[in-house]
Enzyme design. Structure first.
Site, short mmCIF file in Angstrom:
data_model
loop_
_atom_site.label_atom_id
_atom_site.label_comp_id
_atom_site.label_asym_id
_atom_site.label_seq_id
_atom_site.Cartn_x
_atom_site.Cartn_y
_atom_site.Cartn_z
CD1 TRP A 40 -0.07 -8.52 -2.02
CD2 TRP A 40 -1.45 -8.44 -1.22
NE1 TRP A 40 -0.73 -7.49 -2.77
CE2 TRP A 40 -1.86 -7.59 -2.51
CE3 TRP A 40 -2.84 -8.84 -0.98
CZ2 TRP A 40 -2.76 -6.96 -2.21
CZ3 TRP A 40 -4.31 -8.39 -1.08
CH2 TRP A 40 -3.88 -7.42 -1.74
CG ASN A 41 -4.85 -12.41 -3.41
OD1 ASN A 41 -3.69 -13.12 -4.25
ND2 ASN A 41 -5.74 -12.75 -4.62
CE LYS B 260 8.79 -12.11 -6.42
NZ LYS B 260 7.78 -11.48 -5.44
CD GLU C 277 9.30 -10.16 -2.57
OE1 GLU C 277 10.07 -11.13 -2.43
OE2 GLU C 277 8.24 -9.75 -3.13
N GLY D 184 -0.51 -11.81 -10.98
CA GLY D 184 -0.51 -10.61 -10.28
C GLY D 184 -1.52 -9.92 -11.24
CD GLU E 77 -5.60 -15.42 -11.29
OE1 GLU E 77 -6.38 -14.56 -11.80
OE2 GLU E 77 -5.57 -15.98 -10.27
CB CYS F 15 -7.85 -12.44 -8.97
SG CYS F 15 -8.15 -13.86 -9.00
CD GLU G 82 -9.59 -7.08 -9.41
OE1 GLU G 82 -9.50 -8.18 -9.98
OE2 GLU G 82 -8.24 -6.99 -10.65
#
Length: 477
Positions: free
Chosen positions: A150-151, A174, A177, A227, A249, A283, A380
């Site tokens: 989502w970022n 995908k 969501e 993710g 990644e 990330c 993180e």
């Protein structure tokens, strides 16, 4: 105006067959802005069948013609920048200026792969026997699955989609969501450019259910996932059951090394702005700041001043420099990091708490005297938290920078060419920026080492992972 939320299966935009939906929430207002349809198992099977049929048609189209279609899609996306940026900001929160920048970089990525697809060269191999010709040809790997977070809801899926399509593969995508509208808008650009039915399909649902079914079908030949590390390991185990080629990644924890011979003003200007981009939900965001003793106080003072100057607010406000966090989970995580840092003796110089009680806003935060055993120096944070620590020697800081199992990105600032040369080899990350944070371009490989994943997106490497290499030994006729 927010994007209409639909599934894309076999060239048709539609709702899910069961009518199941979930809410999409604006993180700046906490208001529901859309109802996202979920794909049923039957919908997923239809997407798989469509992707297999689409692959047979798409692979037969020349790389030149595929490239022309990709360039038309890029033109369409560029024309729709304002609309897509508004959708992106409404569902993800980042300022409109950042959203537009992400879209334009996505356009560049599509255009780059449109051309790079023409260079999926094979090669002639000198034969050891004059009676035979030996050569290698490249072929598209097949149906690919693109799973995105989502970022960065457009640049992340576009790296996967554009590379796969340029190579001649079909795609089941995908997007997240939580930020579905942007991925849907991207897919519309490809469809409206004339992409044949079934070549690109877009589905949503419970992530684990969707990924388990699609990967477990045995019909996926390539998986690309961006993710978290735990989810990446889970997907890798599922993919191994079917020998699916993967690109992962995953998370990072990027160290920043600032040496005493660095231009402090330049370092702060570059790295502080990069830290608070997308509210730190990046990330490759700089997340551990190591500053040499003699310039520590000067650097910290300038960094704190920068953080205090930022205007935090709704991304739809043109004056906003940092938007909200993307979801309520991130607010809770920030509080946990800050409290743990306090418990370990760190000083909270500015920030350290939620802003207001509506929307997921968190203060730009700077901490000093942060010890290595504080959680924020080991996990993180994925938010607007900047921990600053001191170091004395080159060897010491390299050991501290490399001690974690992550290896996505790292940054360093120095005025010495000798130090710069040593740094690029000593830092154990997939990407290194020396006196620069510019490490992500369509033509350069993007990926990590160690637990930050394997394989690269973008660049020639990002195309190659969607190709099989076939050796042919042919007797003279």
């Amino acid at each position: 105006m927010y994007e209409k939320l639909e599934l894309l299966i076999d060239g048709t935009w539609r709702q899910g067959s069961t009518g199941e939906t979930e809410d999409v929430v604006n993180p700046a207002t906490e208001e529901v802005i859309g109802k996202l349809p979920h794909a049923s198992i039957d919908d997923l099977d239809q997407a798989l069948g469509a992707a297999e049929r689409g692959f047979k048609e798409w692979r037969a189209i020349s790389a030149w013609d595929r490239g022309d279609l990709l360039k038309r899609a890029a033109d369409i996306l560029r024309e729709r920048t304002d609309h897509v940026a508004e959708t992106l900001t409404l569902e993800q929160g980042k300022p409109l200026a950042e959203a537009k920048g992400e879209i334009l970089r996505s356009v560049e990525t599509i255009e780059w792969f449109a051309e790079e697809g023409k260079r999926a060269y094979g090669r002639v191999i000198p034969s050891r026997d004059a009676r035979f010709n030996s050569f290698m040809v490249t072929e598209p790997i097949g149906v690919s699955l693109a799973l995105s977070p989502w970022n960065f809801p457009i640049i992340t899926p576009v790296r996967k989609m554009a590379a796969a399509l340029a190579a001649g593969c079909s795609v089941i995508a995908k997007p997240s969501e939580e930020t579905p509208g942007t991925g849907i808008a991207l897919a519309r650009a490809f469809i409206d450019a004339g992409l044949p039915a079934g070549v690109l399909n877009v589905v949503f649902g419970v992530p684990d259910t969707v990924s388990r079914h699609l990967i477990g079908s045995g019909r996926i030949r390539k998986l690309s996932f961006t993710g978290s590390i735990p989810v990446g390991k889970h997907l890798a185990a599922l993919a191994a059951q079917h020998m699916i080629r993967c690109t992962f990644e995953l998370g990072g924890h990027s160290p920043v090394l600032v040496f005493e011979d660095a231009d402090v003003d330049l370092a702060v200007k570059q790295i502080a702005g990069f830290k608070y981009r997308n509210a730190g939900q990046v990330c490759i965001s700089p997340t551990r700041f190591y500053v040499q003793d003699s310039i520590h106080d000067k650097f910290a003072e300038a960094f704190i001043a920068y953080a205090k100057s930022l205007k935090v607010g709704d991304g739809m406000d043109k004056a906003t420099q940092m938007g909200p966090l993307a979801n309520r989970r991130r607010l809770e995580a920030m509080d946990e990091f800050v409290q743990d840092a306090r418990d370990h003796g760190a000083k909270i110089e500015t920030g350290g708490k939620r802003m207001g009680n509506k929307g997921y806003f968190y203060e730009p935060t700077v901490m000093t005297d942060v010890p290595e055993d504080a959680r924020i120096m080991n996990d993180e944070p994925f938010g607007p938290l900047a921990p600053i620590a001191r170091f004395s020697t080159f060897d010491e800081v390299i050991e501290r920078a490399n001690r974690l199992p992550y290896g996505l990105a790292s940054y360093a600032f120095t005025g010495s060419t000798k130090t710069a040369a040593k740094l690029s080899g000593a830092l154990e990350t997939g990407m290194v920026g020396v006196n620069s944070v510019n490490i992500t371009m369509p033509e350069t490989p993007f990926g990590g080492v160690k637990e930050s994943g394997y394989g690269s997106e973008c660049a020639t490497e990002g195309l190659d992972v969607y190709l099989n290499h076939k050796f042919v030994s042919q007797a003279g006729m």
